[in-house]
Design a protein around this motif. Structure first.
Motif, short mmCIF file in Angstrom:
data_model
loop_
_atom_site.label_atom_id
_atom_site.label_comp_id
_atom_site.label_asym_id
_atom_site.label_seq_id
_atom_site.Cartn_x
_atom_site.Cartn_y
_atom_site.Cartn_z
N ASP A 59 0.80 -1.22 0.00
CA ASP A 59 0.00 0.00 0.00
C ASP A 59 0.84 1.28 0.00
O ASP A 59 0.34 2.35 0.36
CB ASP A 59 -0.98 0.00 1.18
CG ASP A 59 -0.31 -0.20 2.52
OD1 ASP A 59 0.87 -0.63 2.55
OD2 ASP A 59 -0.94 0.07 3.56
N GLY A 60 2.09 1.19 -0.42
CA GLY A 60 2.90 2.41 -0.52
C GLY A 60 4.38 2.13 -0.37
O GLY A 60 4.80 1.01 -0.13
N LEU A 61 5.15 3.21 -0.51
CA LEU A 61 6.61 3.13 -0.39
C LEU A 61 7.05 3.64 0.98
O LEU A 61 6.68 4.75 1.38
CB LEU A 61 7.28 3.96 -1.48
CG LEU A 61 7.02 3.50 -2.91
CD1 LEU A 61 7.64 4.48 -3.90
CD2 LEU A 61 7.54 2.10 -3.14
N GLY A 62 7.84 2.83 1.66
CA GLY A 62 8.32 3.20 2.98
C GLY A 62 9.10 4.51 2.98
O GLY A 62 8.93 5.34 3.86
N TRP A 63 9.96 4.72 1.97
CA TRP A 63 10.81 5.92 1.98
C TRP A 63 9.99 7.20 1.86
O TRP A 63 10.40 8.24 2.31
CB TRP A 63 11.90 5.84 0.92
CG TRP A 63 11.45 5.97 -0.51
CD1 TRP A 63 11.09 4.97 -1.35
CD2 TRP A 63 11.34 7.18 -1.26
NE1 TRP A 63 10.75 5.47 -2.57
CE2 TRP A 63 10.90 6.83 -2.55
CE3 TRP A 63 11.55 8.53 -0.96
CZ2 TRP A 63 10.67 7.77 -3.54
CZ3 TRP A 63 11.33 9.47 -1.96
CH2 TRP A 63 10.90 9.08 -3.23
N GLU A 64 8.80 7.10 1.28
CA GLU A 64 7.96 8.30 1.16
C GLU A 64 7.42 8.75 2.51
O GLU A 64 6.93 9.88 2.64
CB GLU A 64 6.80 8.04 0.20
CG GLU A 64 7.26 7.92 -1.25
CD GLU A 64 6.12 7.70 -2.22
OE1 GLU A 64 4.99 7.35 -1.78
OE2 GLU A 64 6.36 7.86 -3.43
N LYS A 65 7.48 7.91 3.52
CA LYS A 65 6.97 8.24 4.86
C LYS A 65 8.09 8.60 5.84
O LYS A 65 7.82 8.82 7.02
CB LYS A 65 6.15 7.08 5.42
CG LYS A 65 4.89 6.80 4.63
CD LYS A 65 3.95 7.98 4.68
CE LYS A 65 2.66 7.69 3.96
NZ LYS A 65 1.75 8.84 3.98
N MET A 66 9.33 8.67 5.38
CA MET A 66 10.45 8.93 6.29
C MET A 66 10.31 10.25 7.05
O MET A 66 10.50 10.29 8.26
CB MET A 66 11.78 8.91 5.55
CG MET A 66 12.22 7.55 5.05
SD MET A 66 12.40 6.34 6.37
CE MET A 66 11.00 5.29 6.03
N ASN A 67 9.96 11.32 6.36
CA ASN A 67 9.84 12.62 7.04
C ASN A 67 8.71 12.59 8.06
O ASN A 67 8.85 13.11 9.17
CB ASN A 67 9.64 13.74 6.03
CG ASN A 67 10.90 14.03 5.25
OD1 ASN A 67 12.00 13.79 5.73
ND2 ASN A 67 10.75 14.54 4.05
N TYR A 68 7.60 11.97 7.70
CA TYR A 68 6.47 11.84 8.63
C TYR A 68 6.90 11.06 9.88
O TYR A 68 6.63 11.47 11.01
CB TYR A 68 5.29 11.13 7.93
CG TYR A 68 4.21 10.72 8.87
CD1 TYR A 68 3.25 11.63 9.31
CD2 TYR A 68 4.12 9.40 9.34
CE1 TYR A 68 2.24 11.25 10.19
CE2 TYR A 68 3.12 9.01 10.21
CZ TYR A 68 2.19 9.94 10.64
OH TYR A 68 1.20 9.56 11.51
N ILE A 69 7.57 9.93 9.67
CA ILE A 69 8.01 9.11 10.81
C ILE A 69 9.00 9.87 11.67
O ILE A 69 8.92 9.84 12.89
CB ILE A 69 8.61 7.77 10.30
CG1 ILE A 69 7.53 6.93 9.62
CG2 ILE A 69 9.25 7.00 11.44
CD1 ILE A 69 8.06 5.73 8.85
#
Length: 112
Positions: A59-69
């Motif tokens: 359901d998505g790419l992990g690296w795209e959530k790095m800033n959020y995390i």
């Protein structure tokens, strides 16, 4: 002694269970998620010390959530797992370790 918490987000369930067994033997408390969305919810629930997150999830790419995390969990050590080799200009960021698949369980110690 309080155990450090680890969250693993990866759709390869066998790999998750192998990692969990290995990390539990090192005295870590380990939580698993197999999708990006369930993993992000688990992160907010557990507030781990260490995160292992696959890049290519259903359901998505992990690296795209790095800033959020990073914003939500600034003290969490983030490790992005990927079979894809990032070019230096597209790497997630310098505060994220990138582990290339296939990974060796014994190499996990250096990312804790």
């Amino acid at each position: 002694m309080i155990k450090k918490k680890v969250v693993i987000i990866d759709d390869e369930e066998d790999l998750c269970h192998l990692m969990k067994t290995y990390l539990k033997d090192l005295n870590y408390e380990v939580y698993l998620a197999y999708t990006l969305n369930s993993g992000l919810a688990l992160l907010n629930e557990v507030c781990p010390d260490v995160l292992f997150i696959d890049n290519n999830l259903p359901d998505g790419l992990g690296w795209e959530k790095m800033n959020y995390i990073r914003q939500k969990h600034p003290l969490c050590k983030i490790n992005l797992i990927s079979a894809y080799q990032f070019a230096s200009d597209e790497a997630p960021n310098d505060r994220v370790s990138v582990i290339e698949k296939p990974l060796r369980l014994t190499s996990l110690k250096e990312y804790l």
